[in-house]
Design a protein around this motif. Structure first.
Motif, short mmCIF file in Angstrom:
data_model
loop_
_atom_site.label_atom_id
_atom_site.label_comp_id
_atom_site.label_asym_id
_atom_site.label_seq_id
_atom_site.Cartn_x
_atom_site.Cartn_y
_atom_site.Cartn_z
N ALA A 148 8.20 3.88 16.29
CA ALA A 148 8.46 4.77 15.31
C ALA A 148 7.83 4.32 13.96
O ALA A 148 7.68 4.98 13.05
N ILE A 149 8.11 3.00 13.96
CA ILE A 149 7.47 2.48 12.32
C ILE A 149 5.90 2.85 12.39
O ILE A 149 5.46 3.10 11.49
N ASP A 150 5.17 2.93 13.44
CA ASP A 150 3.58 3.20 13.68
C ASP A 150 3.50 4.86 12.99
O ASP A 150 2.79 4.87 12.19
N THR A 151 4.54 5.69 13.41
CA THR A 151 4.54 7.05 13.39
C THR A 151 4.70 7.16 12.08
O THR A 151 4.23 8.12 11.52
N LEU A 152 5.90 6.45 11.38
CA LEU A 152 6.06 6.78 10.20
C LEU A 152 4.85 6.17 9.23
O LEU A 152 4.65 6.94 8.05
N ALA A 153 4.30 5.25 9.52
CA ALA A 153 3.15 4.51 8.91
C ALA A 153 1.78 5.75 8.86
O ALA A 153 1.21 6.04 7.93
N ARG A 154 1.71 6.39 9.92
CA ARG A 154 0.78 7.58 10.13
C ARG A 154 1.22 8.67 9.21
O ARG A 154 0.32 9.44 8.61
N ASN B 233 0.20 12.25 4.52
CA ASN B 233 0.95 13.28 3.50
C ASN B 233 0.71 12.29 2.15
O ASN B 233 1.45 12.94 1.19
N ASP B 234 -0.37 11.39 1.96
CA ASP B 234 -0.55 10.84 0.66
C ASP B 234 0.95 10.44 0.15
O ASP B 234 1.10 10.80 -1.01
N ALA B 235 1.72 9.67 0.93
CA ALA B 235 2.96 9.35 0.32
C ALA B 235 3.24 7.68 0.83
O ALA B 235 3.83 7.25 1.86
N PRO B 236 2.59 7.16 -0.06
CA PRO B 236 2.34 5.62 0.22
C PRO B 236 3.65 4.62 0.14
O PRO B 236 3.43 3.57 0.39
N LEU B 237 4.82 5.36 -0.21
CA LEU B 237 6.05 4.37 -0.17
C LEU B 237 7.05 5.05 0.93
O LEU B 237 7.30 6.05 1.11
N VAL B 238 7.54 4.05 1.78
CA VAL B 238 8.75 4.34 2.66
C VAL B 238 9.79 3.77 2.46
O VAL B 238 9.79 2.53 2.29
N ALA C 268 -1.15 -1.54 5.90
CA ALA C 268 -1.28 -2.33 4.61
C ALA C 268 -1.28 -1.48 3.19
O ALA C 268 -1.07 -1.84 2.21
N ASN C 269 -1.72 -0.19 3.42
CA ASN C 269 -1.72 0.80 2.41
C ASN C 269 -0.52 1.20 2.23
O ASN C 269 -0.33 2.59 1.31
N VAL C 270 0.49 1.05 3.02
CA VAL C 270 2.01 1.73 2.88
C VAL C 270 2.91 0.68 2.15
O VAL C 270 2.68 -0.61 2.63
N THR C 271 4.04 0.87 1.16
CA THR C 271 4.74 -0.16 0.76
C THR C 271 5.86 0.22 1.58
O THR C 271 6.61 1.71 1.33
N TRP C 272 6.77 -0.68 2.09
CA TRP C 272 7.98 -0.64 2.70
C TRP C 272 8.92 -1.10 2.01
O TRP C 272 8.91 -2.36 1.45
N VAL C 273 10.32 -0.43 1.73
CA VAL C 273 11.49 -0.98 1.14
C VAL C 273 12.52 -0.93 2.02
O VAL C 273 12.89 0.21 2.55
N LEU C 274 12.94 -2.09 2.39
CA LEU C 274 14.11 -2.38 3.53
C LEU C 274 15.32 -2.81 2.70
O LEU C 274 15.66 -3.58 1.91
N LEU C 275 16.58 -1.91 3.24
CA LEU C 275 17.95 -2.12 2.63
C LEU C 275 18.83 -2.67 3.63
O LEU C 275 18.90 -1.89 4.71
#
Length: 373
Positions: free
Chosen positions: A33-39, A44-49, A77-84
């Motif tokens: 699912a991480i890979d699917t979220l990255a795609r 969708n031009d939404a580089p922040l997750v 690498a072009n996606v920024t992930w914020v983990l809580l």
């Protein structure tokens, strides 16, 4: 700005009731699912997750799960992930999050402090990391007084309940009007595994990969678009999950009833991606019950990812034809009739007798038609 809101990955979830092969596939799908979220972020031009808690199923997910998660996020690498940190993987001294903070790739942010995080030039993230599995205080209370630059889009990220969802109704409770109180453009929540809208600015995304029966609107992430602090966000559901979990009650009068039920099981899904829990009931002949059991256990169960089958409600009423197929006149016929009479009396002995009669029927057919065994 655009971003993706997701939560409750629970990487490393054991799926203890599933068979070994199904467990491995379901666990791997959560990493996938991480890979699917990255795609989805890239498309969708939404580089922040934003991941609103419960990244891992426990505070000790194991090295493979931990490394796989970081590796997959690093590759996007072009996606920024914020983990809580959530209630399954709370923030503890010298624990998982200390290690993760030290080892995160450049594109991964571990939101382990209750303090603002600048997101570009126009937005500020207000995270509410959980430090305990259960807390009586509202982890988002500090949002109200958090100081941010004038005009900045204030985005909340939290894990907890705005209502009683289960067995811990008084823990990690979040004020349902927190977005209004704190002047948030959007409040991204985790904890509830299904998609849920609290108000126009407050949403649960649910888990991106389904993990149980009875969940409504699951296997999703949310695409969020903010235009200004005053305008309501545009929130779009994104299908992320691979597996489809189905629970159904099937009532049969004959084995032939299976045809229509099977056709409607998951018409738009590949069977290998379906997890099904079927409760089968009805009153059928002995021959039909054997045929139903054989088809479900020996065929369908091997086509699905996992079949959790309950045949306890499928009762037999052996016909003369059923008994004659065991034996027309001899000792086996007498034994079959005796078992049939005992089964009709019900109770524990009756259930044993019914199972024995079914076994006798199967073994007789196996002896008579060895090619069908």
């Amino acid at each position: 700005m655009r971003f993706i809101h997701t939560s409750d990955w629970q990487l490393g979830k054991p799926f203890g009731r599933a068979p070994e092969e199904a467990r491995a596939a379901l666990q791997e799908a959560r990493l996938g699912a991480i890979d699917t979220l990255a795609r989805a972020a890239q498309a969708n031009d939404a580089p922040l997750v934003l991941v609103a808690g419960d990244v891992f199923d426990s505070a000790e997910p194991g090295d493979r799960v931990y490394r796989q998660a970081l590796s997959r996020m690093r590759q996007a690498a072009n996606v920024t992930w914020v983990l809580l940190p959530g209630n399954h993987d709370p923030l503890r001294a010298d624990g998982l999050w200390t290690r993760l903070k030290a080892e995160t790739p450049p594109n991964v942010i571990a939101a382990i402090a209750a303090e603002p995080i600048a997101i570009g030039e126009t937005a500020v993230l207000l995270p509410a990391p959980l430090t305990h599995k259960r807390s009586l205080s509202d982890p988002t209370a500090w949002f109200d007084t958090a100081e941010t630059a004038p005009g900045a889009l204030r985005i909340g990220l939290a894990h907890g309940s705005v209502q009683a969802f289960g067995s811990d109704p008084d823990t990690n409770l979040i004020a349902p009007d927190r977005a209004r109180r704190a002047g948030l453009a959007y409040l991204a929540l985790g904890d509830w595994h299904g998609r849920l809208r609290i108000d126009e600015r407050t949403h649960y995304s649910g888990t991106p990969e389904p993990d149980d029966f009875g969940r409504e609107a699951t296997g999703l992430a949310l695409l969020v678009e903010l235009t200004s602090a005053g305008a309501p966000p545009q929130v779009t559901d994104l299908a992320i999950g691979r597996h489809h979990w189905i629970e159904a009650d099937w009532s049969l009068a004959a084995a032939s009833d299976l045809d229509a039920l099977l056709a409607g099981l998951a018409p738009e899904r590949a069977l290998q991606d379906v997890v099904a829990r079927l409760h089968v009931s009805g009153l059928v002949s002995l021959g039909d019950k054997v045929a139903v059991r054989r088809w479900l256990e020996d065929a369908l169960a091997h086509e699905l990812r996992w079949l959790d089958l309950d045949l306890g409600g499928l009762v037999t009423r052996p016909t003369d034809t059923d008994l004659a197929e065991i034996d027309a006149f001899g000792d086996l016929r007498a034994a079959a009739e005796r078992l049939n009479a005992m089964a009709a009396e019900g109770g524990a002995e009756g259930r044993l007798a019914s199972a024995a009669l079914e076994r006798l029927y199967v073994e007789h057919h196996r002896a008579q038609r060895p090619g069908e065994a």
